[in-house]
Scaffold this active site. Structure first.
Site, PDB file in Angstrom:
ATOM      1  N   VAL A 349       0.817  -1.232   0.000  1.00  0.00           N
ATOM      2  CA  VAL A 349       0.000   0.000   0.000  1.00  0.00           C
ATOM      3  C   VAL A 349       0.849   1.280   0.000  1.00  0.00           C
ATOM      4  CG1 VAL A 349      -1.982  -1.154   1.057  1.00  0.00           C
ATOM      5  CG2 VAL A 349      -0.363  -0.001   2.529  1.00  0.00           C
ATOM      6  N   CYS A 350       1.997   1.241  -0.650  1.00  0.00           N
ATOM      7  CA  CYS A 350       2.876   2.427  -0.776  1.00  0.00           C
ATOM      8  C   CYS A 350       3.222   3.036   0.581  1.00  0.00           C
ATOM      9  CB  CYS A 350       2.228   3.479  -1.678  1.00  0.00           C
ATOM     10  SG  CYS A 350       2.110   2.982  -3.393  1.00  0.00           S
TER      11      CYS A 350
END
Length: 786
Positions: A349-350
């Site tokens: 999720v970055c």
């Protein structure tokens, strides 16, 4: 979208850089929308300016580019929960640090992480208002407190996740961040547009910005002289290069109206989503398998226990375990959720810092996963017994109670095992009596032919398909021939002692022999595979061979590393690393197979009818599950010996009177040393010859015996002193010679996963991440006579 369509069909919007009516209409609507957005965040236009950008990341980059242009550059610190877009700013800074809550607290107390030595370059500190990974929120008050230090300090707030479902109040300009970035599509769904909100007292940062584009200058001179005059009335006029996304800004105006009509204020949205988040967190937390084990491991804080002054966003990050504790593939969860109409996100999720903290991933582990093939978006989501990402469920203004309850039902239906005690079917092994064996010691040899690393008692050591973790992953190559060095020709390699330091993520190598003063006694090698340490030339440009196999190893380019090994051994060599399992055509496979002396009597003496086909040899493809990959070991993934066999050999040597010192088990360089569970028990030597397999540990991990190990003169090298003698090879040649070859110990491999792939067997946590440890029970399986 209907409102936006009416705007597009009833108006003509031109380029705002022109003086036409359509252009002036665009200019007026853009400036009106700019003011509306500032008011939406309670930001006084006298104290703030708003710059339209493509997205939050574009706003971050705009600030980074400006600070990079400072005469002395800038120092950069970012919170560990930062989005990847904030992390990337570190590449533009002179110095950068990643800070946790405790280190930020120390800074707030006056201890600047970059020191207070009068340096002129500014400091930028960036952090998220709300973590996009687990919903944790961080105090907006940090901005004002950090500006009170002696060094010029600016703060950048990533508000992208926060403003999706909560109000952002910038009414107190002196306490507000200097730069705030956000994306409007995360609030309204459309348009694809972002904003950089700049506190006017921080506008000076952009005074060193060099680039200019169309619409940001009043005059440009090109011929004979290069000069330009930038617009200076408003900051946004200097930063909004080129033509603005006019239609997206018009859509933003419409979105502000519709959002209010549908949902009221952002306070209403915040209250609604907070209620749903509590319901979802409580529901996931309460899901239990029939045996009482939790279905979900939650990484987001409990909304009912969070500090109310900071709050918590409506994001729940979690992973799923089966009833036996094994991780469920989050990629498979996402695939099934998509079919059922749920929109979730899985993976990293970055948010690299948040993921590492939640999953307990050390930097070297993340690099090792990358070296083993993991990439963002890859389906290899469980590596070395740990997930590489999370499942994230986010709630917004349009989420409902029904959505939450349906999602809880989905998790319960597909991932909750209601049986009270799941039955794991195990094969019936033919064993003689009760188990009377145990794992006495475990060794790995990180660098082929060099010293061993003994696994400490109590440590669970990972077992992989290609052997024990970290075993023979490195080798030393002769600089001239590319041939892998061996103790047979270079006995001093035994004095090269490796130590796996997982705390520092290093392989520390020391040399215990005599060396010249100018050569260091120790060198440290990162466990992770850093590309900068290897030669950039293609592997095919240099042929390397190990045990007769051509390999594609990656040679280190570091002079410090290679000079150490060349110096202590007195041989021009380079360190090289072999990728786990090999690569492509240069993958190596086990050569071990059963020997005649290991076959049951009836199998070797069976008479055949005239014209009948002979039985397939035990190592034929017809009886193998498939080729077994190995790293740099000679013949098989794992080598085992038993102490009764070593004792019997020492008795023969003593009786012959050829050697005064007992032979240590270390000379056989085994991975597993197996001994009787009862020290006083008398066990027959060489019982391992008749084992077809063994089970190890409480989980009874299955291993297949591949055949006896053929021995060479290398067993005559004392692993403590590197001195050579004639024993034990001379005695072995008299007592353990079959068909002209000398054997001692057995080759073996891990069989885990073979049955699970063909049967509906519920995998356990231990079988998903198989390990062995000193003291584990060993249960032999004996080869049947046919």
């Amino acid at each position: 979208m209907d409102r936006f369509a009416r705007e597009m069909t009833s108006n003509l919007f031109g380029n705002p850089h022109s003086g036409s009516a359509s252009s002036q209409l665009s200019t007026a609507r853009i400036e009106d929308t700019r003011l509306r957005v500032l008011r939406f965040f309670k930001a006084d236009p006298a104290d703030f300016d708003l710059v339209f950008v493509a997205n939050a990341t574009a706003g971050v980059k705009l600030v980074a580019d400006a600070l990079r242009a400072e005469p002395d550059g800038f120092d950069y610190a970012y919170h560990q929960a930062s989005h990847t877009s904030l992390v990337g700013v570190r590449e533009e800074a002179r110095n950068s640090l990643c800070l946790d809550d405790q280190r930020v607290g120390t800074w707030l107390m006056g201890d600047c992480p970059f020191g207070d030595d009068g340096r002129n370059q500014p400091i930028l500190f960036a952090y998220p208002a709300q973590s996009n990974m687990d919903g944790r929120r961080y105090p907006l008050a940090w901005a004002e407190k950090l500006r009170c230090g002696s060094r010029r300090t600016y703060t950048m707030l990533d508000a992208a996740a926060l403003v999706c479902s909560s109000p952002l109040d910038l009414s107190h300009a002196d306490a507000a961040p200097d730069f705030t970035v956000l994306s409007f599509y995360k609030i309204f769904g459309f348009p694809d547009l972002g904003a950089l909100i700049v506190r006017r007292k921080a506008e000076e940062v952009f005074s060193s910005r060099r680039y200019f584009g169309g619409g940001t200058v009043d005059m440009v001179v090109c011929l004979k002289e290069q000069w330009h005059a930038a617009k200076n009335r408003f900051l946004h006029e200097r930063l909004e290069d080129g033509t603005l996304p006019i239609h997206s800004i018009i859509a933003l105006d419409a979105a502000l109206d519709v959002q209010k009509q549908l949902f009221g204020s952002m306070l209403d949205v915040a209250a609604h989503t907070a209620f749903l988040a509590r319901r979802l967190h409580r529901g996931l937390r309460s899901l239990r398998h029939g045996n009482g084990e939790a279905v979900c491991v939650l990484y987001s804080p409990d909304p009912e226990r969070i500090d109310k002054s900071v709050g918590l966003g409506p994001i729940i990050a979690f992973n799923v375990r089966n009833s036996l504790g094994a991780w469920v593939s989050l990629t498979e969860v996402e695939k099934l959720a998509t079919l059922k109409g749920f929109h979730i996100r899985t993976g990293g999720v970055c948010n690299p810092g948040g993921i590492a903290l939640a999953l307990g991933l050390e930097p070297w582990e993340m690099r090792q996963n990358f070296s083993s093939g993991f990439r963002c978006g890859a389906e290899t989501d469980i590596m070395a017994g740990k997930p590489t990402g999370v499942i994230r469920a986010s709630l917004g203004a349009m989420s409902t109670i029904s959505d939450v309850d349906s999602f809880l039902g989905f998790i319960a239906e597909f991932y909750r095992d209601v049986s009270p005690a799941p039955v794991v079917r195990e094969p019936v092994l033919q064993s003689r009596g009760s188990s009377r064996w145990r794992v006495h010691s475990i060794f790995v040899y990180p660098i082929k032919s060099c010293g061993s690393f003994q696994v400490p008692p109590g440590v669970h050591w990972e077992v992989r398909r290609e052997g024990l973790a970290w075993d023979r992953e490195w080798c030393l190559l002769h600089q001239g021939t590319g041939q892998a060095l061996s103790q047979k020709r270079h006995p001093k390699m035994a004095l090269v002692r490796p130590w796996l330091d997982f705390e520092k993520g290093e392989l520390r190598v020391t040399y215990t022999g005599d060396i010249p003063n100018h050569i260091p006694r120790e060198v440290c090698i990162p466990l992770s595979k850093r590309p900068s340490l290897f030669h950039s030339s293609t592997p095919q440009s240099r042929s390397s061979r190990v045990c007769g196999d051509q390999i594609q190893a990656q040679a280190y380019s570091s002079a410090k590393i290679n000079d150490f090994f060349s110096g202590v051994l007195g041989v021009p060599c380079v360190l090289a690393r072999f990728p786990p399992g090999g690569q492509g055509k240069t993958a190596r496979y086990s050569k071990a197979h059963l020997q005649k002396h290991q076959l049951p009597f009836t199998a070797t003496k069976r008479s055949l009818l005239p014209g009948s086909f002979p039985p397939s040899p035990p190592d034929s493809d017809s009886e193998k599950a498939g080729p077994r990959r190995i790293l740099l070991s000679n013949e098989s993934p794992i080598l085992a010996i038993t102490l009764p066999s070593v004792d019997a050999l020492n008795r023969e040597i003593k009786h012959a009177g050829t050697h005064t010192k007992e032979i240590s088990p270390a000379v056989f360089r085994a991975n597993l040393v197996i001994a009787p569970a009862d020290a006083d028990a008398h066990m027959a030597p060489y019982a391992e010859d008749a084992w077809s397999g063994i089970r190890i540990g409480g989980e009874q991990h299955e291993f297949e015996m591949l055949g006896a190990c053929r021995r060479c003169h290398m067993v005559c090298i004392d692993q403590e002193t590197a001195e050579k003698s004639e024993e034990p090879f001379v005695t072995l040649s008299k007592t353990r010679r079959f068909d002209g070859k000398v054997f001692f110990g057995v080759h073996m491999c891990y069989k885990g996963g073979e049955r699970e792939r063909t049967e509906a067997v519920l995998i356990t946590k231990e079988k998903q991440f198989p390990t062995v440890k000193v003291g584990d029970v060993v249960v032999p399986e004996w080869r049947r006579a046919e």
